[in-house]
Design a protein around this motif. Structure first.
Motif, short mmCIF file in Angstrom:
data_model
loop_
_atom_site.label_atom_id
_atom_site.label_comp_id
_atom_site.label_asym_id
_atom_site.label_seq_id
_atom_site.Cartn_x
_atom_site.Cartn_y
_atom_site.Cartn_z
N TYR A 1 -4.73 5.83 -0.47
CA TYR A 1 -3.73 4.80 -0.69
C TYR A 1 -4.11 3.95 -1.89
O TYR A 1 -5.30 3.78 -2.21
N GLU A 2 -3.10 3.41 -2.54
CA GLU A 2 -3.32 2.53 -3.68
C GLU A 2 -2.29 1.41 -3.67
O GLU A 2 -1.22 1.54 -3.07
N LYS B 1 0.85 -1.18 0.00
CA LYS B 1 0.00 0.00 0.00
C LYS B 1 0.89 1.23 0.00
O LYS B 1 1.85 1.32 0.77
N GLN B 2 0.56 2.20 -0.85
CA GLN B 2 1.40 3.38 -0.98
C GLN B 2 0.52 4.60 -1.21
O GLN B 2 -0.49 4.53 -1.92
N ALA B 3 0.88 5.72 -0.58
CA ALA B 3 0.11 6.94 -0.76
C ALA B 3 0.15 7.39 -2.21
O ALA B 3 1.21 7.41 -2.83
N LYS B 4 -1.00 7.74 -2.73
CA LYS B 4 -1.09 8.23 -4.10
C LYS B 4 -0.46 9.62 -4.17
O LYS B 4 -0.69 10.46 -3.30
N ARG C 1 0.85 14.33 -1.50
CA ARG C 1 -0.02 13.17 -1.29
C ARG C 1 -1.46 13.53 -1.66
O ARG C 1 -1.94 14.60 -1.32
#
Length: 622
Positions: free
Chosen positions: A264-265, A241-244, A254
């Motif tokens: 998150y994506e 999971k990573q901040a868009k 962000r």
């Protein structure tokens, strides 16, 4: 002799070409003969005649394979106004090692067909082979750095304003070369030291009291702050999971939803950083070309994608196996492959032709016609100078001496072919000979012989000797090219040409009935003698048949032109691989060669390459 000298820059920048003075930080880095380097830089790059020897494919105008040294190749490019957008070089590492090409004896194509296939074939570990030196990576540190400085200056002179350069080295000399790169490209244009980490290569340090070395270094510099940089991604081992991220007023921020919560994506990729884990090429990998210092395509693919765009020009001035050109072609870039070693030129040429690339092969006519590679030419010189006796005790300036009844023992100077700049005999070299070397000779010496490959003005040299030689020793200048030209023995071939009366499949067939190569025979003889002397068990010597066809690596037919010195057109081609199977016009097969090559139009010329890499062209008598 060089046609002229091409300046490294449109106008030489005062203070730019000074190896021992780092003006920006006032550091002093002094090496022997740095003043000589400065003089050569100021004089410019030697420009020789460059001839096109072969044209492959439909549109070969933009892609080049250049057989010549880095500096002379850059002189040619600069004279033609050709700029390069990305440079990768993998120069000698000053590692102290000799690199050799393994030469394989091919299967005799004239053996009786009734013999069982098992009797005809050999297992890979039983292939009859010997080695010949390609180049020696043994350098005096000062000579290496002076040599590299001139090469890097030449490369910089042909780089476009948005170009980058990757210099691939390791722990032996890389830290010194980085200082040169700071001086030439500017410390502000240093971008990265990239660590290529490999854990599948047998590596080691000079002693057992140290950590095992499993990496090389690539120093990345740009010509200016406008260099091309494309973000390169690689797959993650696991999705995370990573901040868009989004752009807001030019800033990377962000992304948030209407309630202000971070969005998150899932991400299965990550940006490549400055430590690259790329496996070394395994011995069984299909990429293998048999070139000792070959690098993996994955490494060059990462470099080319990051620092160039489609249709840009990618250059490698120490091209080796041709990996840079091959990957550039695959990624729709233009390529320039340069190397002084004929084995490199042939390996790259065959590799690119198999890949369907279009290109021109060019030869720098620098006067050293025997220059297959520096080591072999140097070895040949010691054999072809009449009466030369090798004697390292005379002094570092002299390779040996010649004895005759008039002068007695005459010390002999020969230019160091590992250092291209020493080819030009100038007053700097003569000054060293007169003031440093002559006073150290015994009083019985009446004459010294100085061989040269190139000179700018013979009269200037004669005047300098007359005005500065206060000794009683005569200095005799001799042209080394005359000896080299007479030392080349062309391979001998016998053949017959027949026309297929059916005219249904192949119209013409050329059958090779006998082939003899003086070089291959001498290499095999020397190998057998050395192996027999060192073998602890019964040694079976390598032998060729009376027909000698086992010494052939490739046969090519030109059906386009019969002019003797015209560029070669390979209209039909058979390459005999090391396992004796054939590749026909770039298509690999499992068949063995039968000693013939076919063409559907009338063949006018035939080229044969022996297993050591020498090529002989014959006009066909039909």
């Amino acid at each position: 002799m060089a046609i002229k000298y091409v300046p490294y820059f449109p106008t030489t920048v005062s203070g730019q070409a000074v190896l021992d003075n780092f003006v920006r930080t006032q550091r002093i880095l002094r090496y022997r003969e740095s003043d000589k380097v400065t003089e050569r830089i100021l004089r410019g790059m030697p420009l020789y005649e460059v001839t096109e020897t072969e044209r492959v494919g439909e549109d070969a105008s933009d892609n080049m394979i250049i057989h010549g040294e880095c500096v002379s190749a850059c002189a040619y490019l600069k004279e033609k106004g050709i700029k390069v957008d990305l440079v990768y070089i993998d120069p000698p590492f000053a590692s102290g090692a000799d690199y050799a090409k393994k030469v394989y004896i091919r299967r005799n194509p004239l053996v009786a067909k009734a013999m069982q296939q098992a009797e005809q074939e050999l297992e890979d570990d039983e292939l009859k082979a010997f080695e010949e030196k390609m180049y020696g990576d043994i350098w005096d540190k000062e000579k290496y750095l002076n040599w590299m400085y001139e090469n890097l200056m030449a490369i910089r002179s042909v780089m476009s304003e948005n170009a980058s350069i990757y210099v691939h080295l390791d722990y032996h000399i890389g830290h010194y070369v980085k200082i040169l790169l700071d001086e030439i490209f500017g410390e502000d244009n240093f971008r990265n030291e990239i660590i290529w980490y490999y854990n599948n290569k047998m590596s080691g340090n000079p002693t057992s009291h140290a950590f095992v070395c499993e990496h090389d270094s690539l120093y990345l510099y740009s010509k200016s702050d406008e260099n091309i940089y494309n973000v390169i991604q690689e797959k993650r081992l696991e999705t995370v999971k990573q901040a868009k991220r989004i752009k807001v007023d030019g800033k990377n921020m962000r992304a948030r939803d209407e309630d202000g919560n971070i969005i998150y994506e899932d991400s299965d990729e990550k940006k490549i950083k400055d430590v690259w884990q790329v496996p070394y090429i395994a011995s069984t990998d299909t990429q293998r070309t048999g070139y000792a210092t070959q690098k993996p395509e994955a490494l060059l693919e990462r470099i080319i994608k990051a620092s160039s765009n489609e249709s840009m020009v990618v250059a490698d001035f120490f091209g080796g196996s041709g990996v840079t050109a091959a990957v550039a072609n695959k990624l729709d870039r233009k390529f320039i492959h340069t190397d002084v070693n004929i084995n490199s030129i042939q390996t790259a040429r065959d590799r690119l032709k198999t890949n369907g690339a279009s290109f021109a092969v060019k030869k720098v006519q620098d006067g050293v016609t025997l220059y297959r590679n520096p080591v072999q030419t140097k070895d040949a010189i010691t054999r072809i100078i009449p009466g030369l006796r090798i004697d390292p005790t005379i002094g570092s300036m002299w390779i040996g001496s010649i004895m005759d009844t008039t002068y007695g023992s005459s010390p002999v100077y020969v230019p160091d072919l590992m250092d291209s700049s020493s080819r030009v005999l100038d007053v700097v070299t003569l000054n060293r000979i007169i003031n440093d070397a002559l006073p150290q000779l015994p009083p019985t010496v009446k004459r010294v012989i100085v061989y040269y490959i190139d000179i700018i003005d013979r009269q200037d040299l004669d005047d300098f000797i007359k005005d500065n030689n206060d000794t009683v020793i005569e200095i005799e200048l001799r042209d080394l090219k005359e000896l080299l030209d007479n030392a080349i023995l062309q391979d001998d071939v016998e053949y017959n040409v027949s026309e297929d009366p059916s005219k249904m499949v192949d119209i013409f067939a050329v059958a090779i009935t006998r082939f003899y190569s003086d070089r291959v025979s001498h290499k095999i003889k020397a190998f057998n003698q050395k192996a027999m002397a060192n073998s602890k068990k019964k040694f079976v010597p390598i032998e060729l048949s009376l027909e000698g066809l086992e010494a052939i690596e490739m046969v090519s037919l030109d059906c386009t032109t019969a002019k003797e010195n015209a560029p070669w057109h390979s209209d039909s081609e058979i390459k005999i691989e090391k396992d004796s199977t054939v590749t026909i016009n770039g298509r690999k097969t499992s068949d063995f060669w039968d000693g013939t090559i076919h063409a559907d139009t009338k063949p006018l010329r035939m080229k044969i390459r022996n297993i050591c890499g020498d090529e002989t062209i014959k006009l066909l008598n039909l």
